[in-house]
Design a protein around this motif. Structure first.
Motif, PDB file in Angstrom:
ATOM      1  N   ASN A 152       1.124  -0.805  -0.196  1.00 10.52           N
ATOM      2  CA  ASN A 152       0.412  -0.156   0.103  1.00 10.52           C
ATOM      3  C   ASN A 152       1.085   1.410   0.020  1.00 10.52           C
ATOM      4  O   ASN A 152       1.045   1.841   1.054  1.00 10.52           O
ATOM      5  N   PRO A 153       1.283   1.416  -1.204  1.00  7.65           N
ATOM      6  CA  PRO A 153       3.014   2.711  -1.266  1.00  7.65           C
ATOM      7  C   PRO A 153       1.921   4.169  -1.278  1.00  7.65           C
ATOM      8  O   PRO A 153       2.736   4.750  -1.216  1.00  7.65           O
ATOM      9  N   PHE A 154       0.704   4.229  -1.741  1.00  2.75           N
ATOM     10  CA  PHE A 154      -0.531   5.321  -1.543  1.00  2.75           C
ATOM     11  C   PHE A 154      -0.992   5.537  -0.077  1.00  2.75           C
ATOM     12  O   PHE A 154      -1.748   4.778   0.313  1.00  2.75           O
ATOM     13  N   VAL A 155      -0.682   6.274  -0.238  1.00  6.93           N
ATOM     14  CA  VAL A 155      -1.232   7.501   1.349  1.00  6.93           C
ATOM     15  C   VAL A 155      -2.051   8.807   0.951  1.00  6.93           C
ATOM     16  O   VAL A 155      -1.468   9.671   0.156  1.00  6.93           O
ATOM     17  N   GLU A 156      -3.292   9.710   2.041  1.00  3.78           N
ATOM     18  CA  GLU A 156      -3.447  10.461   1.606  1.00  3.78           C
ATOM     19  C   GLU A 156      -3.280  11.326   3.066  1.00  3.78           C
ATOM     20  O   GLU A 156      -3.974  10.495   3.821  1.00  3.78           O
ATOM     21  N   VAL A 157      -3.573  12.378   2.954  1.00  2.00           N
ATOM     22  CA  VAL A 157      -2.536  13.070   3.970  1.00  2.00           C
ATOM     23  C   VAL A 157      -4.028  14.810   4.222  1.00  2.00           C
ATOM     24  O   VAL A 157      -4.378  14.877   2.563  1.00  2.00           O
ATOM     25  N   LYS A 158      -4.532  15.349   5.143  1.00  2.00           N
ATOM     26  CA  LYS A 158      -5.689  15.974   4.673  1.00  2.00           C
ATOM     27  C   LYS A 158      -5.194  17.069   4.847  1.00  2.00           C
ATOM     28  O   LYS A 158      -5.883  18.479   3.762  1.00  2.00           O
ATOM     29  N   THR A 159      -4.270  17.916   4.768  1.00  2.00           N
ATOM     30  CA  THR A 159      -3.080  19.291   4.810  1.00  2.00           C
ATOM     31  C   THR A 159      -1.778  18.623   4.289  1.00  2.00           C
ATOM     32  O   THR A 159      -1.199  18.371   3.973  1.00  2.00           O
ATOM     33  N   LYS A 160      -2.043  20.497   4.068  1.00  2.00           N
ATOM     34  CA  LYS A 160      -0.381  20.421   3.077  1.00  2.00           C
ATOM     35  C   LYS A 160       0.430  20.077   3.700  1.00  2.00           C
ATOM     36  O   LYS A 160       1.656  19.752   3.318  1.00  2.00           O
ATOM     37  N   LYS A 161       0.089  21.060   4.474  1.00  2.00           N
ATOM     38  CA  LYS A 161       1.849  21.030   5.574  1.00  2.00           C
ATOM     39  C   LYS A 161       1.923  19.389   5.723  1.00  2.00           C
ATOM     40  O   LYS A 161       3.236  19.336   6.177  1.00  2.00           O
ATOM     41  N   GLU A 162       1.510  18.340   6.627  1.00  2.00           N
ATOM     42  CA  GLU A 162       1.195  17.174   6.598  1.00  2.00           C
ATOM     43  C   GLU A 162       2.069  16.082   5.114  1.00  2.00           C
ATOM     44  O   GLU A 162       2.852  15.519   4.934  1.00  2.00           O
ATOM     45  N   ALA A 163       1.911  17.064   4.288  1.00  2.00           N
ATOM     46  CA  ALA A 163       2.501  15.795   2.901  1.00  2.00           C
ATOM     47  C   ALA A 163       3.367  16.771   2.556  1.00  2.00           C
ATOM     48  O   ALA A 163       4.237  16.433   2.264  1.00  2.00           O
ATOM     49  N   GLU A 164       4.261  18.270   3.273  1.00  2.00           N
ATOM     50  CA  GLU A 164       4.965  18.287   3.513  1.00  2.00           C
ATOM     51  C   GLU A 164       6.058  17.860   3.985  1.00  2.00           C
ATOM     52  O   GLU A 164       7.541  17.866   3.220  1.00  2.00           O
ATOM     53  N   GLU A 165       5.527  17.749   5.508  1.00  2.00           N
ATOM     54  CA  GLU A 165       6.786  17.010   6.074  1.00  2.00           C
ATOM     55  C   GLU A 165       7.013  15.180   5.888  1.00  2.00           C
ATOM     56  O   GLU A 165       7.800  15.212   5.977  1.00  2.00           O
TER      57      GLU A 165
END
Length: 53
Positions: free
Chosen positions: A22-35
């Protein structure tokens, strides 16, 4: 929502968790994605912005 893909490893557990199955994940905020991207284990695949009404 921002969709991330695990790269450079078979699994990662930290800010978000992903593995080879399961290499794909979703995050709710852009900050989480950037981290997650800063770790070097993820890249941004798809970024959706909600429309402001």
């Amino acid at each position: 929502m921002t969709k991330l893909k695990l790269i450079k490893a078979l699994s990662y557990s930290g800010i978000v968790s992903a593995d080879a199955r399961n290499p794909f994940v979703e995050v709710k905020t852009k900050k989480e994605a950037e981290e997650a991207v800063k770790t070097g284990y993820f890249k941004i695949v798809n970024e959706e912005e909600k429309e402001k009404e």
